[in-house]
Enzyme design. Structure first.
Site, mmCIF file in Angstrom:
data_model
loop_
_atom_site.group_PDB
_atom_site.id
_atom_site.type_symbol
_atom_site.label_atom_id
_atom_site.label_comp_id
_atom_site.label_asym_id
_atom_site.label_seq_id
_atom_site.Cartn_x
_atom_site.Cartn_y
_atom_site.Cartn_z
ATOM 1 N N GLN A 77 36.919 -50.055 -62.986
ATOM 2 C CA GLN A 77 35.824 -49.388 -62.291
ATOM 3 C C GLN A 77 35.968 -49.604 -60.796
ATOM 4 O O GLN A 77 36.746 -50.430 -60.346
ATOM 5 C CB GLN A 77 34.467 -49.890 -62.799
ATOM 6 C CG GLN A 77 34.078 -49.219 -64.109
ATOM 7 C CD GLN A 77 32.830 -49.768 -64.737
ATOM 8 O OE1 GLN A 77 32.492 -50.929 -64.554
ATOM 9 N NE2 GLN A 77 32.153 -48.942 -65.507
ATOM 10 N N ASN A 128 37.422 -44.655 -68.236
ATOM 11 C CA ASN A 128 36.235 -45.480 -67.989
ATOM 12 C C ASN A 128 35.194 -44.681 -67.222
ATOM 13 O O ASN A 128 35.515 -44.003 -66.245
ATOM 14 C CB ASN A 128 36.606 -46.739 -67.203
ATOM 15 C CG ASN A 128 35.665 -47.903 -67.487
ATOM 16 O OD1 ASN A 128 34.585 -47.709 -68.045
ATOM 17 N ND2 ASN A 128 36.068 -49.096 -67.108
ATOM 18 N N THR A 136 33.707 -56.946 -65.453
ATOM 19 C CA THR A 136 34.407 -57.242 -66.699
ATOM 20 C C THR A 136 34.337 -56.005 -67.587
ATOM 21 O O THR A 136 33.833 -56.058 -68.704
ATOM 22 C CB THR A 136 33.810 -58.518 -67.340
ATOM 23 O OG1 THR A 136 33.815 -59.551 -66.346
ATOM 24 C CG2 THR A 136 34.624 -59.005 -68.523
ATOM 25 N N HIS A 137 34.775 -54.892 -67.033
ATOM 26 C CA HIS A 137 34.742 -53.617 -67.740
ATOM 27 C C HIS A 137 36.153 -53.040 -67.777
ATOM 28 O O HIS A 137 36.439 -52.032 -67.155
ATOM 29 C CB HIS A 137 33.770 -52.646 -67.054
ATOM 30 C CG HIS A 137 32.377 -53.185 -66.916
ATOM 31 N ND1 HIS A 137 31.479 -52.731 -65.994
ATOM 32 C CD2 HIS A 137 31.720 -54.147 -67.599
ATOM 33 C CE1 HIS A 137 30.341 -53.394 -66.101
ATOM 34 N NE2 HIS A 137 30.468 -54.262 -67.065
ATOM 35 N N ASN A 138 37.035 -53.725 -68.485
ATOM 36 C CA ASN A 138 38.414 -53.284 -68.630
ATOM 37 C C ASN A 138 38.481 -52.394 -69.871
ATOM 38 O O ASN A 138 38.001 -52.789 -70.934
ATOM 39 C CB ASN A 138 39.347 -54.479 -68.823
ATOM 40 C CG ASN A 138 39.079 -55.599 -67.834
ATOM 41 O OD1 ASN A 138 38.174 -56.406 -68.042
ATOM 42 N ND2 ASN A 138 39.837 -55.653 -66.771
#
Lengths: 591, 241
Positions: free
Chosen positions: A348, A557, A517-519
């Site tokens: 992101q 994403n 922590t948006h992998n």
């Protein structure tokens, strides 16, 4: 020497939200389930209790609940020409490593991703033509629709105690909610959190500018609550120690106080902690998997756990790593553009401004994980025309705070010295009298952003580290510039005494500082095995008794936090396994 | 004040020499000497005695005390850095598991890498600190003829600006900015972490900004104090244990 254990119906790798949901659901369906968790068992009663949980140094700075990079990490680079080097300590993102996983230390933001994401390529091609999507942007439709997922979103929201205000119930727009959300069958289980001053001021400014602010939906129980499974929640105390911490009030929806204890009471379920899975085992014909190999990290003993069904439910990065280590599926090659495992890693982006208001007390230490107010006008809103801006995706904007604890958060106006009496005076003056407006932006898939195995560096088990190749592309830079401008326009309309304006990021992605922590991606879902690793039920195209669950299945994403669809897809997959797969094991979708 | 600390260090160093000489010259060291000199060492009451350090040697202790008192001077906002225990916090952090490289991936090969790839030195935080202090003192000796703890305030300011902007380079090859980032972060930690770690003494760091510490129950305060100052006497972990 490896000890071979007795076969079970299901082995689950990793016990966070997805592993917890599937453990509970499949044990209730009568299957014998074993969950293997690399981390330690921890509980709200003994580990997340007062006063010791209120420790910024231990939990935020020293990463007490997070993956230990001395044992396993990844290597990173911005492009294939660069030599990847190990991420020697955590920074940009923080995978969890305890029972409950990252579901313990999240903030609780729970979004419903819509067909705007699930049909992304079709949507943009239809509206703007095929040429609008750059050649190297490897976005694709997900093979699932919002309408199909709606009941599972609902189930997750009621399990996790999401507080919020519906914006669209059955097609009727609701005042005070997000008018751009997709239709839901009913409201959130709990009313919105009490707004803080920063979110009220942002709400007023956004409304005055013609936007549509709403309270951020979040799994922070706005009042005491009992979920449909009987799990009990306390009301949120707005303590300010949310993200990075376990919740002492059991007010933050987390797997360790909902689905996991319910599974634990079921005799069909067994949890083994300190169990590090090193490999998924493939049958000789390559059509099925037969179980997993794991090490008891307390004594180094190795076991083989045979199982009829294997579910990978570790953190998104680690699920992809296990697939590559186990030789499951064809590894992705960005040059030849063949293979699928490792494809479409996404992250992101964002832009933020800090607003200083002399004499206005925001009391930043009083907030919930989801106290911020949000607008989606530049996100899930097709009326926001991307054509003149020439980018795909969007961003949501919010006003408020994000872990405003004093080691990490001490805002001062630009130009303030970094030490000395002037710095101290500014720190004292502005800590309580500043607020933040933040844009969180989507990242589209790019053919060169991907994972593979590192040729040089190894983990504590002698296995190659995962190698991540990632950077932002023109698409994200264009969006970042637009987002920074809107953030600054809103900020200026609020007449702050001082403003640290937002600027679009231009530097390469870096492993420090913390970002999100948006992998996502790496084992993406899709409609056919040529360009996806799993089908719409998160079932491997190669081995029908292997399911890979988590944000690793997202083909790109969005700007939203991922846990909403992660939880919904876990329930969706559980239904597919218990109602269809168990009766007739085999591919649930014909290739 | 600087002179006082210099005296203490000078005394402790000579005491060590005397003690060593006595030990080698005679079978029994003279207890009278040690007793006679001991009160002098205990006189400076601000900050801990050098003997309390678990990690820093005398030169390093002098450096860190001078550093934290320069970065956090005593003024109307707060007491000075050593009175907040920031030096003690840093010493304990370096002596403990973090300083020894807990959670740090320490396998080679070692390459410099790009800034975007983060920390790549083959050093634990304690080793980095030790090499960084030595390098900073070497720079000070070259530039001013004295170590950091013995130069004037304006010169200290000049050194810190050079470290923070990376305007100087170290003769020992240590990357200046990497040392500075660690140094700065630990000073901040020593000022604002819970007092159980040795810094933020009397919660004076929290008091500066009106942070209430571990007070946990703001459910009713959100509305009651919306837009109003929250009267607070900060509480730490040991206050509730």
């Amino acid at each position: 020497m490896t000890t071979k254990l007795r076969e079970v119906d299901v082995v689950i790798v990793g016990l966070g939200w997805t592993g917890g949901i599937l453990s509970k659901e499949l044990a209730e369906a009568g299957l014998k389930v074993v969950a293997l968790e690399r981390g330690a068992p921890r509980s709200s009663e003994s580990d997340y209790s007062l006063p010791n949980i209120r420790d910024e140094l231990r939990y935020v700075v020293r990463h007490d609940l997070m993956q230990n990079t001395a044992r396993d990490t990844i290597t990173v680079r911005n492009n294939p020409q660069q030599e990847a080097l190990p991420m020697r300590r955590l920074g940009s993102f923080l995978p969890g490593e305890v029972v409950g996983g990252s579901g313990v230390h999240w903030s609780g933001h729970t979004w419903r991703w819509t067909d705007m994401e699930f049909k992304i390529r079709s949507n943009y091609e239809e509206r703007y033509g095929k040429k609008f999507i750059p050649d190297d942007m490897t976005i694709q439709d997900w093979g699932i629709s919002y309408a199909e997922l709606e009941p599972y979103y609902d189930k997750f929201e009621y399990t996790a105690a999401v507080s919020g205000k519906a914006g669209n119930i059955g097609g009727r727009i609701q005042a005070g909610g997000n008018p751009f959300e997709a239709p839901r069958t009913r409201d959130y289980p709990l009313p919105p959190l009490t707004p803080i001053l920063a979110s009220e001021m942002f709400t007023d400014a956004a409304r005055n500018a013609g936007y549509h602010p709403f309270p951020r939906p979040s799994a922070n129980a706005s009042q005491p609550y009992t979920n449909p499974d009987g799990a009990k929640f306390g009301g949120c105390q707005y303590c300010g120690y949310c993200q990075r911490f376990g919740c002492e009030a059991n007010a933050k929806g987390s797997p360790h106080m909902t689905v996991i204890p319910i599974a634990m009471r079921n005799p069909n379920f067994e949890l083994r902690t300190h169990s590090w899975v090193t490999k998924v085992l493939k049958d000789s014909d390559g059509k099925r998997v037969t179980g997993v190999t794991y090490t008891n990290v307390l004594n180094g003993e190795e076991f083989e756990q045979p199982a009829n069904i294997v579910l990978l439910c570790a953190y998104a990065i680690n699920n992809v790593h296990l697939m590559l280590l186990s030789g499951l599926g064809q590894p992705y090659d960005p040059v030849a553009q063949t293979g699928v495992i490792g494809k479409n890693y996404c992250y992101q982006t964002g832009a933020a401004a800090t607003l200083f208001f002399e004499g206005k007390y925001f009391n930043p230490f009083m907030n919930a994980g989801g106290s911020n107010a949000t607008i989606d006008d530049f996100n899930t809103n097709w009326a926001f025309d991307r054509a003149p801006l020439n980018f795909v995706g969007g961003y949501n904007l919010s006003g408020g705070f994000n872990t405003p604890l004093p080691i990490g958060y001490r805002p001062v106006p630009s130009g303030t010295p970094q030490w000395g009496s002037d710095w101290k005076r500014a720190t004292a003056k502005w800590y309580q009298t500043a607020m933040v407006i933040n844009a969180s932006g989507s990242v589209m898939a790019n053919r060169y952003n991907c994972y593979d195995l590192d040729p040089t560096y190894r983990n504590a088990f002698g296995q190659p580290l995962m190698r991540m190749t990632f950077d932002y592309r023109d698409n994200e830079h264009k969006m970042g510039r637009h987002a920074a401008q809107i953030v600054n326009d809103i900020a200026k309309s609020m007449n702050p005494t001082r403003l640290n304006a937002a600027s679009a990021r231009t530097d390469p992605w870096t492993v420090v500082p913390y970002q999100s922590t948006h992998n996502t991606g790496g084992t993406i879902m899709g409609t056919n095995p040529r360009d996806s690793a799993v089908n719409r039920y998160l079932q491997s195209w190669d081995c029908h008794n292997l399911f890979v669950v988590g944000a690793n299945v997202f083909p790109h994403n969005s700007s939203y936090n991922p846990t909403g669809p992660v939880g919904a897809l876990a329930y969706w997959t559980a239904d597919a396994i218990r109602n269809r797969y168990v009766k007739n094991p085999g591919p649930l979708v014909q290739a | 004040m600087t002179g006082q600390e210099f005296d203490r260090r000078g005394f402790l160093k000579s005491a060590v020499v005397v003690g060593a000489a006595a030990a080698s010259a005679a079978t029994i060291a003279s207890p009278e000497v040690a007793q006679a000199e001991a009160p002098a060492a205990a006189t400076p009451s601000a900050g801990p005695d050098a003997a309390d350090y678990a990690f820093f040697n005398l030169d390093e202790a002098a450096f860190i005390e001078a550093l934290v008192d320069h970065m956090i001077p005593a003024d109307e906002v707060s007491p000075k850095g050593t009175d907040l225990g920031v030096n003690v916090y840093i010493d304990r952090a370096l002596a403990g598991s973090w300083g020894k490289g807990d959670r740090l991936y320490m396998q080679g090969p070692w390459k410099q890498g790009a800034p975007s790839q983060g920390y790549q030195l083959p050093l634990t935080p304690a080793q980095l600190y030790r090499a960084g202090i030595a390098a900073t003192n070497a720079h000070c000796l070259k530039a001013y003829g004295k170590t950091f703890d013995r130069i004037e305030g304006a010169q200290r300011e000049e050194v810190l600006i050079s470290l923070s902007t990376g305007k100087i380079s170290f003769d020992n090859g240590l990357p200046v900015r990497v040392f500075w980032t660690t140094l700065y972060q630990t000073v901040i930690e020593g000022m604002f972490s819970d007092p159980i770690y040795g810094g933020n003494r009397n919660k004076a760091g929290w008091a500066i900004i009106g942070f209430p510490g571990i007070i946990a129950v703001h459910r009713d305060h959100v509305e009651q104090y919306r837009g109003k100052p929250f009267p607070t006497k900060p509480l730490g972990i040991s206050d509730m244990s």
